[in-house]
Design a protein around this motif. Structure first.
Motif, PDB file in Angstrom:
ATOM      1  N   ALA A  69     103.969   4.548 -23.636  1.00 57.29           N
ATOM      2  CA  ALA A  69     102.742   4.032 -24.246  1.00 57.29           C
ATOM      3  C   ALA A  69     103.110   2.849 -25.119  1.00 57.29           C
ATOM      4  N   GLY A 121     101.363   1.350 -28.306  1.00 55.63           N
ATOM      5  CA  GLY A 121     100.287   1.442 -29.278  1.00 55.63           C
ATOM      6  C   GLY A 121      99.772   0.091 -29.726  1.00 55.63           C
ATOM      7  N   ALA A 144      93.731  -0.256 -29.499  1.00 56.86           N
ATOM      8  CA  ALA A 144      94.422   1.028 -29.396  1.00 56.86           C
ATOM      9  C   ALA A 144      94.787   1.344 -27.951  1.00 56.86           C
ATOM     10  N   ALA A 145      95.964   1.929 -27.759  1.00 56.38           N
ATOM     11  CA  ALA A 145      96.401   2.328 -26.420  1.00 56.38           C
ATOM     12  C   ALA A 145      95.670   3.608 -26.010  1.00 56.38           C
ATOM     13  N   VAL A 204      95.371   6.981 -24.181  1.00 57.23           N
ATOM     14  CA  VAL A 204      96.252   8.026 -23.659  1.00 57.23           C
ATOM     15  C   VAL A 204      95.435   9.297 -23.439  1.00 57.23           C
ATOM     16  N   TRP A 214     103.764  11.121 -24.289  1.00 59.08           N
ATOM     17  CA  TRP A 214     103.845   9.661 -24.336  1.00 59.08           C
ATOM     18  C   TRP A 214     104.915   9.234 -25.338  1.00 59.08           C
ATOM     19  N   ASP A 274     106.837   5.994 -27.502  1.00 57.50           N
ATOM     20  CA  ASP A 274     106.682   4.647 -28.041  1.00 57.50           C
ATOM     21  C   ASP A 274     107.732   4.467 -29.131  1.00 57.50           C
ATOM     22  N   ARG A 310     100.581   1.995 -35.633  1.00 59.52           N
ATOM     23  CA  ARG A 310     100.217   1.855 -34.228  1.00 59.52           C
ATOM     24  C   ARG A 310      99.074   2.817 -33.899  1.00 59.52           C
ATOM     25  N   TYR A 337      96.387   4.749 -31.163  1.00 61.40           N
ATOM     26  CA  TYR A 337      96.210   5.330 -29.836  1.00 61.40           C
ATOM     27  C   TYR A 337      94.826   5.980 -29.807  1.00 61.40           C
ATOM     28  N   TYR A 360      90.667   8.426 -32.351  1.00 64.86           N
ATOM     29  CA  TYR A 360      91.818   7.557 -32.616  1.00 64.86           C
ATOM     30  C   TYR A 360      92.877   8.294 -33.447  1.00 64.86           C
ATOM     31  N   GLY A 392      98.165   4.487 -21.265  1.00 63.68           N
ATOM     32  CA  GLY A 392      99.122   4.121 -22.296  1.00 63.68           C
ATOM     33  C   GLY A 392      99.170   2.658 -22.644  1.00 63.68           C
TER      34      GLY A 392
END
Length: 472
Positions: free
Chosen positions: A221, A223, A230-231, A233, A238, A240, A248, A250, A338, A394
């Motif tokens: 992923a 981030g 935001a990544a 997922v 995951w 990172d 970061r 997600y 989030y 991701g």
């Protein structure tokens, strides 16, 4: 002629290869704090949240408050001890949410009690909702904020249609960062339910302590640095890397009736010379709702040895808005939830480079039918669909919410391939046409045209075999 065209074609092929190679390299972003794949970690400044949205200038009085439009993101700045006021117009049916986040630059000095106060007020001065978000004693600057709400049918105040105001006040000690901080704000409306609609209660998943997801192959992923980037997922493991001083983001798709649990494992990292360095609050995990409302946050000390944090949300239900537990109240709609992972800047004194992070995301339960809204809740970020889940790969997202990772670079590579193919075919046609018109071996050297030729002689030299066919 042959040598010229051969050189041009070769140059085109080399340019195409370079572009495709660049696209392929960019399609796999390097972890934070590292260079290209296979290279040694490189020093890099921590990535920060760049404010996005429409510029707005908050007023100092309610009379001059600039209006905010629903489903719109804004950006402003705020100085120490300053209050910025914005206007929102509400009807007598919709619930409303207004968020504000202060974004201190990397390395900003902050102390305990610094932060921002949010307050939503009616025209008569009644307080509809307020939040006070401050930094802890760890002195770590990071994005800070939340959202305030006007809930219809739950609260007794602020139910009428009227002009309301959001005030944002920055609290700051005399020794803290004296500069203005960027602000990012967003205003959304949640439509009411259709008359006669009864929301389903949340399923009961039990009260046992959460356990981390261990099954599955870890995936990479990347981030993002804000809610906007935001990544995405989904359920899975995951990996990172997060630099000291970074936060970061997600986002996890959670539907009606489902419950999300996220574990963030902070792995061991190469320790600097002084192994006695101890960073209180060295790592942090924070959860937020689809309307950017802070749900919960936890932190732990970190000095290079493994540690873990987790956030387990309540099962998603419209009925949660009437709950007595504030952490349950904030999980009252389906959508993207989030999770932000922060590493304290002082961790750079304890370890070398970025901290490896493993996210264990587990969304349990079968999705229930959405309650019957009298309008589109999607404009407020409420609700998800099957595509949201399948597309959660991701990659960070762009401002429009779409993946901006490998898919964009893959498109560039294919576009480059198409453009290169067209160029080579064009050169081939040009070469063949010129060869037919020349009427002699292509290796013949055409007679040079003298510099003293007249305009008519120069025009006649076009029959020598150079240039595109006359039809071009």
């Amino acid at each position: 002629m042959k040598r010229q065209l051969t050189f041009t074609a070769a140059a085109a092929v080399l340019a195409l290869a370079a572009l495709q190679g660049h696209a392929a390299a960019d399609s796999t972003p390097s972890p934070s704090g590292s260079g290209p794949a296979g290279s040694a970690p490189a020093e890099a400044p921590p990535a920060t949240w760049p404010p996005s949205g429409t510029a707005i200038a908050g007023a100092s009085t309610t009379a001059d408050a600039p209006p905010m439009e629903p489903a719109t993101t804004y950006k402003d700045t705020i100085k120490p001890d300053e209050t910025r006021i914005y206007g929102v117009t509400l009807d007598a049916k919709s619930s409303a949410y207004v968020s504000a986040y202060a974004l201190p630059p990397a390395g900003s000095r902050v102390t305990y009690g610094d932060g921002i106060e949010l307050k939503l007020q009616s025209a008569d001065g009644s307080d509809c909702d307020s939040r006070d978000e401050t930094f802890d004693t760890d002195g770590a600057a990071r994005p800070i904020g939340s959202a305030v709400a006007r809930l219809m049918g739950v609260d007794s105040d602020c139910q009428e249609a009227n002009q309301y105001t959001l005030s944002v006040h920055r609290k700051s000690a005399a020794t803290s960062d004296p500069g203005a901080w960027p602000l990012e704000l967003r205003f959304v409306l949640e439509p009411a339910l259709k008359p006669g609609t009864t929301a389903q209660p949340a399923p009961n998943f039990g009260s046992a302590s959460p356990t981390p997801l261990t099954a599955g192959t870890p995936r990479q992923a990347h981030g993002g640095t804000s809610f906007t980037t935001a990544a995405a997922v989904r359920t899975g493991i995951w990996k990172d890397r997060v630099l000291p001083g970074e936060t970061r983001f997600y986002k996890v798709p959670v539907d009606w009736g489902q419950q999300a649990t996220v574990f963030s494992d902070f792995s061991s990292a190469p320790v600097n010379g002084d192994q006695s360095t101890y960073v209180s609050g060295g790592v942090r995990l924070t959860s937020y709702s689809p309307v950017r409302e802070l749900i919960d946050s936890s932190d732990n000390a970190y000095s290079g040895s493994p540690t873990s944090l987790n956030e387990r949300l309540a099962p998603v239900s419209y009925a949660n808005r009437a709950a007595s537990d504030s952490d349950v109240v904030r999980v009252r709609y389906a959508g993207w939830y989030y999770f932000a992972v922060s590493v304290h800047p002082d961790v750079a004194h304890a370890v070398t480079g970025a901290v490896p992070v493993t996210l264990r995301v587990d969304v349990k339960g079968t999705a229930q039918a959405a309650p019957a809204y009298d309008g589109d809740p999607g404009t407020a970020g409420i609700g998800i669909d099957a595509h949201d889940v399948s597309a959660a790969d991701g990659s960070p997202t762009d401002g429009a919410g779409s993946s901006s990772g490998t898919s964009g670079m893959r498109f560039l590579a294919f576009a480059a391939l198409g453009a290169g193919t067209v160029l080579l075919l064009t050169l081939a046609v040009w070469y063949a046409a010129a060869r037919r018109r020349a009427g002699r071996p292509v290796d013949a050297v055409p007679q040079q045209v003298g510099a003293q030729q007249s305009g008519s002689q120069q025009a006649g030299s076009q029959q020598s075999g150079y240039g595109p066919p006359p039809a071009w």
